[in-house]
Design a protein around this motif. Structure first.
Motif, PDB file in Angstrom:
ATOM      1  N   ASP A   6      31.642  41.776  36.445  1.00 39.42           N
ATOM      2  CA  ASP A   6      31.661  42.703  37.581  1.00 39.42           C
ATOM      3  C   ASP A   6      31.695  44.130  37.046  1.00 39.42           C
ATOM      4  O   ASP A   6      32.417  44.423  36.095  1.00 39.42           O
ATOM      5  CB  ASP A   6      32.892  42.426  38.446  1.00 39.42           C
ATOM      6  N   THR A   7      30.918  44.998  37.644  1.00 33.06           N
ATOM      7  CA  THR A   7      30.871  46.401  37.208  1.00 33.06           C
ATOM      8  C   THR A   7      31.421  47.350  38.264  1.00 33.06           C
ATOM      9  O   THR A   7      31.309  48.561  38.130  1.00 33.06           O
ATOM     10  CB  THR A   7      29.423  46.822  36.879  1.00 33.06           C
ATOM     11  N   CYS A  21      35.660  50.305  37.254  1.00 32.81           N
ATOM     12  CA  CYS A  21      35.789  49.673  35.932  1.00 32.81           C
ATOM     13  C   CYS A  21      34.872  48.467  35.802  1.00 32.81           C
ATOM     14  O   CYS A  21      34.475  47.857  36.790  1.00 32.81           O
ATOM     15  CB  CYS A  21      37.218  49.177  35.742  1.00 32.81           C
ATOM     16  N   ASN A  22      34.594  48.113  34.560  1.00 30.13           N
ATOM     17  CA  ASN A  22      33.929  46.861  34.237  1.00 30.13           C
ATOM     18  C   ASN A  22      34.987  45.785  34.070  1.00 30.13           C
ATOM     19  O   ASN A  22      36.140  46.078  33.756  1.00 30.13           O
ATOM     20  CB  ASN A  22      33.131  46.978  32.942  1.00 30.13           C
ATOM     21  N   GLY A  23      34.583  44.553  34.252  1.00 34.90           N
ATOM     22  CA  GLY A  23      35.493  43.431  34.062  1.00 34.90           C
ATOM     23  C   GLY A  23      34.898  42.166  34.643  1.00 34.90           C
ATOM     24  O   GLY A  23      33.688  41.942  34.543  1.00 34.90           O
ATOM     25  N   PHE A  24      35.749  41.377  35.303  1.00 28.22           N
ATOM     26  CA  PHE A  24      35.325  40.082  35.818  1.00 28.22           C
ATOM     27  C   PHE A  24      35.998  39.784  37.150  1.00 28.22           C
ATOM     28  O   PHE A  24      37.154  40.136  37.351  1.00 28.22           O
ATOM     29  CB  PHE A  24      35.696  38.972  34.829  1.00 28.22           C
ATOM     30  N   THR A  25      35.271  39.114  38.027  1.00 30.54           N
ATOM     31  CA  THR A  25      35.845  38.540  39.233  1.00 30.54           C
ATOM     32  C   THR A  25      36.067  37.063  38.937  1.00 30.54           C
ATOM     33  O   THR A  25      35.175  36.395  38.392  1.00 30.54           O
ATOM     34  CB  THR A  25      34.908  38.712  40.444  1.00 30.54           C
ATOM     35  N   ASN A  51      39.476  43.922  26.208  1.00 27.82           N
ATOM     36  CA  ASN A  51      38.045  44.150  25.973  1.00 27.82           C
ATOM     37  C   ASN A  51      37.222  43.401  27.009  1.00 27.82           C
ATOM     38  O   ASN A  51      37.742  42.581  27.756  1.00 27.82           O
ATOM     39  CB  ASN A  51      37.654  43.759  24.539  1.00 27.82           C
ATOM     40  N   ASN A  52      35.950  43.674  27.045  1.00 23.31           N
ATOM     41  CA  ASN A  52      35.051  43.117  28.046  1.00 23.31           C
ATOM     42  C   ASN A  52      34.407  41.837  27.533  1.00 23.31           C
ATOM     43  O   ASN A  52      33.195  41.767  27.354  1.00 23.31           O
ATOM     44  CB  ASN A  52      33.992  44.161  28.418  1.00 23.31           C
ATOM     45  N   SER A  53      35.238  40.809  27.308  1.00 26.31           N
ATOM     46  CA  SER A  53      34.708  39.540  26.810  1.00 26.31           C
ATOM     47  C   SER A  53      35.111  38.404  27.741  1.00 26.31           C
ATOM     48  O   SER A  53      36.180  38.430  28.347  1.00 26.31           O
ATOM     49  CB  SER A  53      35.211  39.252  25.391  1.00 26.31           C
TER      50      SER A  53
END
Length: 85
Positions: A6-7, A21-25, A51-53
């Motif tokens: 998700d951005t 932010c960037n990340g995840f749903t 981090n974005n992993s």
């Protein structure tokens, strides 16, 4: 569980400003059919994630789910013992 990049995650910075932010749903389902959604939450880089992993997001999701399960069990125990919530 379904983890999607998700951005457009919104968080509040240290000055109280809304930032994107960037990340995840992360979606949690009752079973593999994904018909009954139990919970949806997000994890943003530099907030919940280092981090974005996907590995970082999976670890965060496991810890979040474990914590929520313990909280749910505590509530059920309180209700069963007549203590209410």
């Amino acid at each position: 569980m379904k983890i999607t990049p998700d951005t457009d995650l919104h968080r509040e910075d240290k000055d109280g400003k809304d930032i994107c932010c960037n990340g995840f749903t992360i979606e949690v389902f009752a079973d593999e059919s994904e018909k009954l959604e139990i919970d949806v939450f997000s994890a943003a880089v530099d907030f919940e994630l280092l981090n974005n992993s996907i590995e970082e997001a999976e670890q965060f999701a496991r810890e979040y789910i474990d914590f929520e399960e313990k909280e749910y069990c505590n509530i059920v125990d309180q209700i069963d013992s007549g203590g209410g919530i």
